[in-house]
Design an enzyme around this catalytic site. Structure first.
Site, mmCIF file in Angstrom:
data_model
loop_
_atom_site.group_PDB
_atom_site.id
_atom_site.type_symbol
_atom_site.label_atom_id
_atom_site.label_comp_id
_atom_site.label_asym_id
_atom_site.label_seq_id
_atom_site.Cartn_x
_atom_site.Cartn_y
_atom_site.Cartn_z
ATOM 1 N N ALA A 19 -3.314 3.532 -3.238
ATOM 2 C CA ALA A 19 -3.640 1.792 -3.694
ATOM 3 C C ALA A 19 -4.420 1.127 -2.780
ATOM 4 O O ALA A 19 -4.830 0.164 -3.533
ATOM 5 C CB ALA A 19 -2.095 1.325 -3.817
ATOM 6 N N ASP A 52 0.792 11.393 -6.210
ATOM 7 C CA ASP A 52 0.432 11.620 -4.754
ATOM 8 C C ASP A 52 1.788 11.985 -3.854
ATOM 9 O O ASP A 52 1.659 12.757 -3.136
ATOM 10 C CB ASP A 52 -0.213 10.376 -4.011
ATOM 11 C CG ASP A 52 0.186 9.023 -4.244
ATOM 12 O OD1 ASP A 52 1.443 9.129 -4.618
ATOM 13 O OD2 ASP A 52 -0.405 8.123 -3.823
ATOM 14 N N THR A 53 2.796 11.425 -4.324
ATOM 15 C CA THR A 53 4.174 11.671 -3.768
ATOM 16 C C THR A 53 4.504 13.100 -3.980
ATOM 17 O O THR A 53 5.123 13.995 -3.315
ATOM 18 C CB THR A 53 5.287 10.809 -4.071
ATOM 19 O OG1 THR A 53 4.973 9.701 -4.119
ATOM 20 C CG2 THR A 53 6.518 11.169 -3.334
ATOM 21 N N ASN A 76 11.961 3.990 -4.545
ATOM 22 C CA ASN A 76 11.163 3.208 -4.093
ATOM 23 C C ASN A 76 11.685 2.297 -3.055
ATOM 24 O O ASN A 76 12.517 1.341 -3.597
ATOM 25 C CB ASN A 76 10.117 2.620 -5.184
ATOM 26 C CG ASN A 76 9.207 3.344 -5.830
ATOM 27 O OD1 ASN A 76 9.414 4.813 -6.029
ATOM 28 N ND2 ASN A 76 8.120 2.943 -5.939
ATOM 29 N N GLY A 107 1.103 8.185 6.376
ATOM 30 C CA GLY A 107 0.484 7.206 7.300
ATOM 31 C C GLY A 107 1.671 6.624 8.223
ATOM 32 O O GLY A 107 1.437 6.546 9.394
#
Length: 506
Positions: free
Chosen positions: A35, A265-266, A329, A439
């Site tokens: 994002a 992506d997860t 989430n 990250g």
């Protein structure tokens, strides 16, 4: 807080996980877009074990972000796709200089957002971002037609106001249009083939978690066409080959395949979780994919569709090889990056390492906020919003970057601990070890605070788990890698640096 130094944590990889038929390795391109940024990465997977068995090389990086356009927050998709092409051209040049041929391309991005394409294959407008507030008003009308309990019993999807189902209900006119989720839209523009990859389809709120197919009765109940989305495709299947114009612009061979991977992506990140080392056998690990958002959960073979699970707002999303990513989430490092952006505008120039060192020096037990509160979704002056949220809890948070940073990381760690405990209870799966990938695995303070909050061993890494999962699924589809997730994860453990954290005495 008494810091416990991280330790190196690697395990041997079995040679049998990689086909000896390709001793010199094969090259794959991963388009990995988040994002806030994107990158095109070359992945080399070779026969053998050890650090050289899977290597990544970033050949192009580019920013990504929402823009105010046409009455809302949208993605500048035209610019984004131009960067994808520039990245693929860079990948082609690097590979050619080394006498290599790129075997295939895999694409992963964030979930839920989509572009609308007409019959001529034209994008009708720049896609809305999930950070736009337009779907809020659609929630109640959708729930009038589809009871939330019924929705969950079929889709198993966590309620978020920006889920695709609510975004689509906000559209004024879908006549003659087809919805392509962002990675599927990129693949379509590369190949001319329209497909919907299953791991991302499972985030729409229109996907049957048990059957693994579209919940067509929900589409009908909302007045949506059954063909609104293209047919499903599974990770590892081939979407198509490059269009002639794309091949010419990038310098890639027209026969280059675009392969379906875990396009959410997860899903790709979880495929590359290095589980299976000593102390983290199959079924007893939790994962945290830590980036702009934090996706926190466990891997299951079947969805959990109970009312208790719905009340806890857990989601059942599809993973690679038909697994279920049972997760919730939790707010992520978006909070810190937005604070850094505001502080930079105000003239505060400390590096991230300096900021984290100052935060680590603060005492245990400071203020915390609910890091996944929707209050934090939109951009703009995040430090003031975090301080306001802290005041609402009765705490006083100083207007100090170190104190606000520590509040963010303490809040994230506490949210991780609560979510993992809930997952253990709801799925009846005991967790012994927590894997942090992405990250956030580089943020040693966050990793240590997570170990402290959970009371569990934390293994951090790999940083580029998403790209690794993307590349390894392509490599398996090409016959370079054999086996299931266990074999892919063994290769990750053997080729990537990992660090281990133990809970400290507070």
């Amino acid at each position: 807080m008494n810091s416990v130094p991280p330790t190196q944590d690697t395990a041997p990889v079995t040679v049998g996980a990689v086909s000896a038929a390709h001793p010199s390795g094969r090259v794959f391109a991963a388009v990995d877009i988040g994002a806030s940024s994107g990158r095109v990465i070359l992945g080399r997977v070779s026969g053998g074990a050890g650090p050289e068995s899977a290597k990544l090389e970033t050949v192009h990086r580019f920013p990504n972000g929402v823009v105010e356009s046409d009455g809302g927050l949208r993605w500048d998709f035209d610019a984004l796709f131009a960067e994808v092409l520039a990245g693929l051209a860079a990948a082609a040049r690097v590979a050619a200089e080394r006498g290599e041929t790129i075997s295939s391309i895999g694409i992963d991005t964030w979930a839920v957002d989509y572009g609308l394409v007409n019959a001529a294959g034209e994008l009708t407008a720049q896609p809305f971002s999930y950070r736009d507030d337009r779907s809020r008003a659609a929630v109640a009308p959708v729930h009038q037609k589809l009871d939330p309990a019924r929705l969950y019993a079929t889709t198993g999807l966590q309620f978020l106001q920006f889920n695709t189902i609510y975004q689509l209900a906000s559209e004024p006119d879908l006549e003659g249009l087809q919805a392509l989720l962002i990675p599927d839209l990129i693949a379509f523009l590369l190949t001319g083939v329209r497909r919907t990859e299953a791991t991302n389809a499972s985030t729409t709120g229109l996907f049957d978690a048990v059957a693994g197919e579209w919940a067509t009765e929900f589409l009908a109940a909302l007045g949506l066409r059954k063909d609104l989305f293209p047919p499903l495709i599974q990770p590892g299947e081939t979407i198509g080959t490059l269009l002639p114009g794309i091949a010419a612009r990038t310098g890639l061979d027209q026969a280059t395949k675009v392969a379906a991977v875990g396009s959410h992506d997860t899903a790709s990140a979880v495929a590359a979780v290095p589980a299976g080392a000593a102390g983290s056998g199959a079924g007893n690990f939790a994962y945290i994919s830590s980036g702009t958002w934090s996706l926190v959960g466990v891997e299951l073979s079947h969805p959990v569709l109970t009312e208790a699970s719905r009340q806890a707002n857990f989601t059942n999303e599809r993973g690679v090889d038909g697994t279920i990513r049972y997760l919730r989430n939790v707010g992520g490092l978006w909070l810190l990056s937005e604070c850094q952006r505001t502080w930079a505008q105000q003239g505060y120039t400390a590096t991230l390492d300096e900021l984290l060192a100052a935060a680590a020096a603060l005492p245990f037990g400071g203020p915390q906020v609910n890091a996944d509160d929707p209050y934090f979704i939109a951009p703009d002056n995040m430090p003031d919003r975090i301080r306001a949220a802290a005041r609402n809890t009765g705490a006083l948070l100083p207007d100090n970057p170190a104190a606000i940073t520590r509040c963010i990381l303490d809040s994230l760690a506490a949210g991780y601990a609560r979510t993992i405990a809930d997952a253990e209870r709801l799925a009846d799966v005991p967790v012994d070890v927590v894997h942090i990938v992405g990250g956030g695995s580089q943020n040693r303070l966050l990793c240590q605070l997570t170990a402290d909050a959970t009371g569990k061993r934390v293994i951090a890494g790999p940083v580029e788990a998403t790209a690794l999962g993307n590349v390894l699924v392509q490599a398996r589809a090409a016959g370079v890698v054999t086996g299931g997730l266990a074999e892919l994860r063994a290769l990750v453990r053997g080729s990537q640096p990992l660090e281990s954290y133990q809970a400290a005495l507070v």
